[in-house]
Design an enzyme around this catalytic site. Structure first.
Site, PDB file in Angstrom:
ATOM      1  N   HIS A  19       0.770  -1.417  -0.067  1.00 30.65           N
ATOM      2  CA  HIS A  19      -0.058   0.085   0.132  1.00 30.65           C
ATOM      3  C   HIS A  19       0.964   0.996   0.054  1.00 30.65           C
ATOM      4  CE1 HIS A  19      -2.454   2.971   2.372  1.00 30.65           C
ATOM      5  NE2 HIS A  19      -3.090   2.937   1.307  1.00 30.65           N
ATOM      6  N   GLU A  79       1.945   1.704  -3.552  1.00 39.02           N
ATOM      7  CA  GLU A  79       0.804   2.568  -3.903  1.00 39.02           C
ATOM      8  C   GLU A  79       0.646   3.948  -4.181  1.00 39.02           C
ATOM      9  OE1 GLU A  79      -3.293   3.676  -3.499  1.00 39.02           O
ATOM     10  OE2 GLU A  79      -3.322   1.525  -2.839  1.00 39.02           O
ATOM     11  N   HIS A  80       0.885   4.367  -2.831  1.00 37.07           N
ATOM     12  CA  HIS A  80       1.019   5.793  -2.896  1.00 37.07           C
ATOM     13  C   HIS A  80       2.227   6.355  -3.621  1.00 37.07           C
ATOM     14  CE1 HIS A  80      -1.780   7.073   0.531  1.00 37.07           C
ATOM     15  NE2 HIS A  80      -2.071   5.849   0.388  1.00 37.07           N
ATOM     16  N   GLU A 123      -3.743   8.196   7.509  1.00 37.09           N
ATOM     17  CA  GLU A 123      -4.735   7.344   7.011  1.00 37.09           C
ATOM     18  C   GLU A 123      -5.040   6.411   7.854  1.00 37.09           C
ATOM     19  OE1 GLU A 123      -5.764   4.555   2.881  1.00 37.09           O
ATOM     20  OE2 GLU A 123      -3.826   5.819   3.023  1.00 37.09           O
TER      21      GLU A 123
END
Length: 466
Positions: free
Chosen positions: A84, A87-88, A164
């Site tokens: 993840h 991905e950012h 997040e």
């Protein structure tokens, strides 16, 4: 960025076990494709990139999605959240296209874009006017191998991920309960790790971790490119060859992903999460069950039908028993997470009414399960459930992005186009006896984790002394 994990109504609802929601939630099972549409065209480049073209001529718009066969379950132990995090970072630019150029271009042409991470895959997409597809391919092909990362943009982005985590998980009691249930359900398999990662491990992720993961997994022979919209394969193939075809394959990528597997479950487990912010107590139970990839023939379709009968809508068995007949709960549902590379989850959820204890709620759930295990469902209810599943799939075909997600996710976990397109026939063929058999075989409490979400009423002063 969107974080995609595994707690959801059925395969295609993409709601995280940690409570994190994939914004493009889908109405039906990932395998819920139907044969009313023409089959997609597929081809494979010499470097191993699989390409799927799904024509939809109704509007001059296309959706490009590239799916990498790598997710949180492929991370190195101790590096949870890395898929993840990368991905950012994939939006930080390349030498050819500096940070922001790709996104600004999509915005200027009136398109939209985003990305998502799950346990088994990571994906990136753009929805743009038809004539801009070639440009999107150039951008996406460039960042497959050309990503440039520096500490000055990596470390701040890690802080974004941590925020997040705070917003989606740390401050969401229901998400934290889901996180704990998954960790208890998977004793050995990496599905027990949260897609977003454990906070103490996210805090240590760095540029070198991200680049090593990128170089290891981001390659054409570990990707599926799905194009849905106003195109056909003949006109797309030369563009794909020109853009993606020049990227060399990564020879170290194994043809099959091998992960630690679960031992045979031998005891039911329970977890209880107390939090002062809880507004609604919840009872959730997850069973370890086969996915569409690992199930024997017809079992996955029967589990889809079982979930529909047990927990979909106001006529479902759970809703009738807990909400309507006995007035024990304000809601009750069930779902089956069929699209996964490895064994997956069958999920049951109930929100007890104020004053109703968990024991009574759980006894009612167990009664519904026992009935499903002992008595074949009526022909009328069975046909209604099957018709509802197939109808949802038909209606969902109106969205080209939905089609791209169906095929991309299914192919990435090892299903075939034929598996996707034959799903309605398998659902139609499910019998009452098969539904009873999968309930008896897989909804065994020894295969489950039950989670209780309660309000913590401990005074803060006592907390400090304890």
């Amino acid at each position: 960025m969107q974080l995609m994990t595994s707690l959801h109504r059925r395969i295609f609802q993409f709601v995280a076990a940690t409570g994190l929601l994939f914004a493009m939630a889908l109405p039906s099972s990932l395998t819920a494709q139907t044969v009313t549409s023409d089959p997609p065209t597929t081809f494979t480049l010499n470097n191993g990139l699989t390409v799927v073209v799904i024509p939809d001529r109704r509007t001059p718009v296309v959706t490009q999605m590239i799916w990498y066969k790598v997710g949180s379950a492929d991370e190195t132990p101790g590096k949870s959240g890395l898929a993840h995090f990368l991905e950012h970072l994939m939006f930080k630019g390349t030498a050819k296209h500096p940070q922001g150029e790709f996104s600004q271009t999509v915005l200027k042409i009136g398109g939209n874009e985003n990305a998502f991470t799950s346990t088994d895959y990571t994906g990136y997409f753009q929805r743009v006017p038809r004539e801009q597809l070639g440009r999107m391919m150039e951008f996406e092909a460039d960042r497959m191998t050309g990503l440039v990362l520096k500490d000055e943009n990596v470390l701040p982005e890690r802080d974004v991920v941590l925020e997040e985590y705070n917003m989606r998980v740390a401050n969401n009691p229901d998400a934290r309960l889901g996180e704990q249930i998954m960790a208890a359900l998977y004793l050995n398999h990496p599905y027990g790790r949260p897609v977003i990662g454990w906070r103490h491990e996210i805090e240590k992720l760095n540029r070198e971790d991200a680049l090593a993961f990128y170089r290891r997994f981001y390659a054409p022979n570990n990707a599926t490119l799905v194009i849905a919209g106003d195109v056909d394969a003949a006109e797309i193939r030369p563009i794909v060859e020109r853009t993606f075809g020049q990227i060399p394959a990564q020879p170290s990528i194994a043809p099959r992903r091998l992960r630690p597997q679960e031992p045979v479950p031998t005891a039911p487990r329970t977890v209880t999460l107390a939090d002062p912010n809880v507004q609604q107590t919840m009872l959730r139970r997850y069973y370890l069950v086969p996915s569409a990839t690992t199930a024997s023939p017809q079992e996955s379709a029967a589990l889809d039908v079982l979930a529909q009968l047990m927990g979909s809508g106001s006529n479902s068995k759970l809703y009738r028993a807990l909400v309507v007949d006995r007035s024990l709960a304000v809601s009750a549902s069930a779902g089956y997470q069929g699209t996964a590379l490895d064994p997956t989850q069958f999920m049951i959820s109930a929100a007890p009414k104020p004053g109703v204890n968990f024991a009574d709620t759980e006894a009612a759930i167990d009664g519904v399960i026992a009935d499903m295990q002992q008595n074949p469902v009526s022909a009328e209810n069975l046909e209604r459930a099957k018709t509802q599943l197939i109808a949802e799939a038909i209606y969902a075909q109106d969205n080209q992005a939905t089609m791209a997600r169906w095929y991309g996710a299914a192919l990435t976990v090892g299903l075939s186009i034929e598996d996707i397109r034959s799903w309605p026939d398998r659902v139609r063929a499910v019998t009452a006896e098969q539904v009873r058999d999968v309930a008896k075989k897989w909804l065994d409490k020894k295969r489950s984790v039950t989670g209780y979400l309660i309000k913590d009423t401990t005074p803060k002063s006592e907390e400090k002394r304890s």
